[in-house]
Enzyme design. Sequence first.
Site, PDB file in Angstrom:
ATOM      1  N   ASN A 134       0.830  -0.935  -0.137  1.00 23.12           N
ATOM      2  CA  ASN A 134      -0.098   0.193  -0.059  1.00 23.12           C
ATOM      3  C   ASN A 134       0.851   1.420  -0.145  1.00 23.12           C
ATOM      4  OD1 ASN A 134       0.482  -0.822   2.549  1.00 23.12           O
ATOM      5  ND2 ASN A 134      -1.276   0.369   3.442  1.00 23.12           N
ATOM      6  N   GLU A 156       0.493   5.280   0.421  1.00 25.09           N
ATOM      7  CA  GLU A 156      -0.399   6.489   1.047  1.00 25.09           C
ATOM      8  C   GLU A 156       0.073   7.479   0.625  1.00 25.09           C
ATOM      9  OE1 GLU A 156      -1.293   5.750   5.242  1.00 25.09           O
ATOM     10  OE2 GLU A 156      -2.143   3.699   4.829  1.00 25.09           O
ATOM     11  N   CYS A 171      -4.154   0.732  -2.447  1.00 26.72           N
ATOM     12  CA  CYS A 171      -4.030  -0.547  -1.790  1.00 26.72           C
ATOM     13  C   CYS A 171      -3.000  -1.375  -2.432  1.00 26.72           C
ATOM     14  CB  CYS A 171      -5.330  -1.330  -1.636  1.00 26.72           C
ATOM     15  SG  CYS A 171      -6.623  -0.499  -0.855  1.00 26.72           S
ATOM     16  N   GLU A 223      -3.009  -4.540  -3.140  1.00 25.45           N
ATOM     17  CA  GLU A 223      -3.642  -5.460  -4.093  1.00 25.45           C
ATOM     18  C   GLU A 223      -3.645  -4.975  -5.564  1.00 25.45           C
ATOM     19  OE1 GLU A 223      -4.591  -4.819  -0.992  1.00 25.45           O
ATOM     20  OE2 GLU A 223      -5.982  -6.540  -0.157  1.00 25.45           O
ATOM     21  N   CYS A 250     -10.615  -3.313  -4.253  1.00 25.97           N
ATOM     22  CA  CYS A 250      -9.678  -4.191  -4.500  1.00 25.97           C
ATOM     23  C   CYS A 250     -10.190  -5.762  -5.334  1.00 25.97           C
ATOM     24  CB  CYS A 250      -8.504  -4.679  -3.486  1.00 25.97           C
ATOM     25  SG  CYS A 250      -7.452  -3.331  -3.339  1.00 25.97           S
TER      26      CYS A 250
HETATM   27  N1  THU Z   1      -5.368  -1.549   2.353  1.00 26.98           N
HETATM   28  C1  THU Z   1      -4.764  -2.362   1.500  1.00 26.98           C
HETATM   29  O1  THU Z   1      -3.592  -1.960   1.010  1.00 26.98           O
HETATM   30  N2  THU Z   1      -5.481  -3.203   1.072  1.00 26.98           N
HETATM   31  C2  THU Z   1      -6.521  -3.469   1.573  1.00 26.98           C
HETATM   32  O2  THU Z   1      -7.449  -4.415   0.898  1.00 26.98           O
HETATM   33  C3  THU Z   1      -7.410  -2.873   2.568  1.00 26.98           C
HETATM   34  C4  THU Z   1      -6.655  -1.421   3.019  1.00 26.98           C
HETATM   35  C5  THU Z   1      -4.518  -0.523   2.613  1.00 26.98           C
HETATM   36  C6  THU Z   1      -4.952   1.249   2.307  1.00 26.98           C
HETATM   37  C7  THU Z   1      -4.316   2.005   3.556  1.00 26.98           C
HETATM   38  O3  THU Z   1      -3.068   2.446   3.054  1.00 26.98           O
HETATM   39  C8  THU Z   1      -4.365   1.221   4.738  1.00 26.98           C
HETATM   40  O4  THU Z   1      -4.379  -0.307   4.220  1.00 26.98           O
HETATM   41  C9  THU Z   1      -5.530   1.238   5.889  1.00 26.98           C
HETATM   42  O5  THU Z   1      -6.773   1.448   4.975  1.00 26.98           O
END
Ligand code: THU
Length: 160
Positions: A62, A64, A73, A75, A115
């Site tokens: 992920n 941000e 995310c 995935e 995702c």
């Molecule tokens: N996140 C993912 O990478 N994958 C997911 O399926 C759910 C959430 C990340 C997004 C964000 O950076 C952090 O987790 C909190 O939501």
Amino acid sequence: MREIQINTVLHVYTGLDELPNKVAQLFEKAREARGKAYAPYSNFTVGAAILLDNGEIITGSNQENASFPSGLCAERTAIYYAGAQFPSNLIKAMAIVAGSKNHKTTTPIPPCGACRQAIAEYEIKQNQPIEIYFMGEEGEIVKSNSLKNLLPLVFDKNVL
Ligand code: THU
């Protein structure tokens, strides 16, 4: 009025040693990828690893952003890279490891709705199921034989 019942089947494993070697290896890559996550706002880090039919493993974490919705995310980072770099290869499986930096995450963390929608697109495109495996930092692992099991009533190209 009629009722629709939707059933889904998932398999739960107690640990990586219960899974085939190639899946355990995929989780190792997902774990490595999780270490590269950029998640200063949520402190929740996620790693995803995708196995292609040519044996290639694509990973993502992920990423941000100060403008929160601009982040992505793990995935989708991984699957869009796979789609962009290997458009003709089949996606066989995805392993996901996720957890908070603030506490130990011991329950399996499923992919978010957005995702699931993104993975569904590639499963439908290739007309072959994608195995999805997910876990927390430790503990049980959940396997879905196809993305379809995680996203009933999918919105897909057939409705356009
Ligand atoms: N996140 C993912 O990478 N994958 C997911 O399926 C759910 C959430 C990340 C997004 C964000 O950076 C952090 O987790 C909190 O939501």
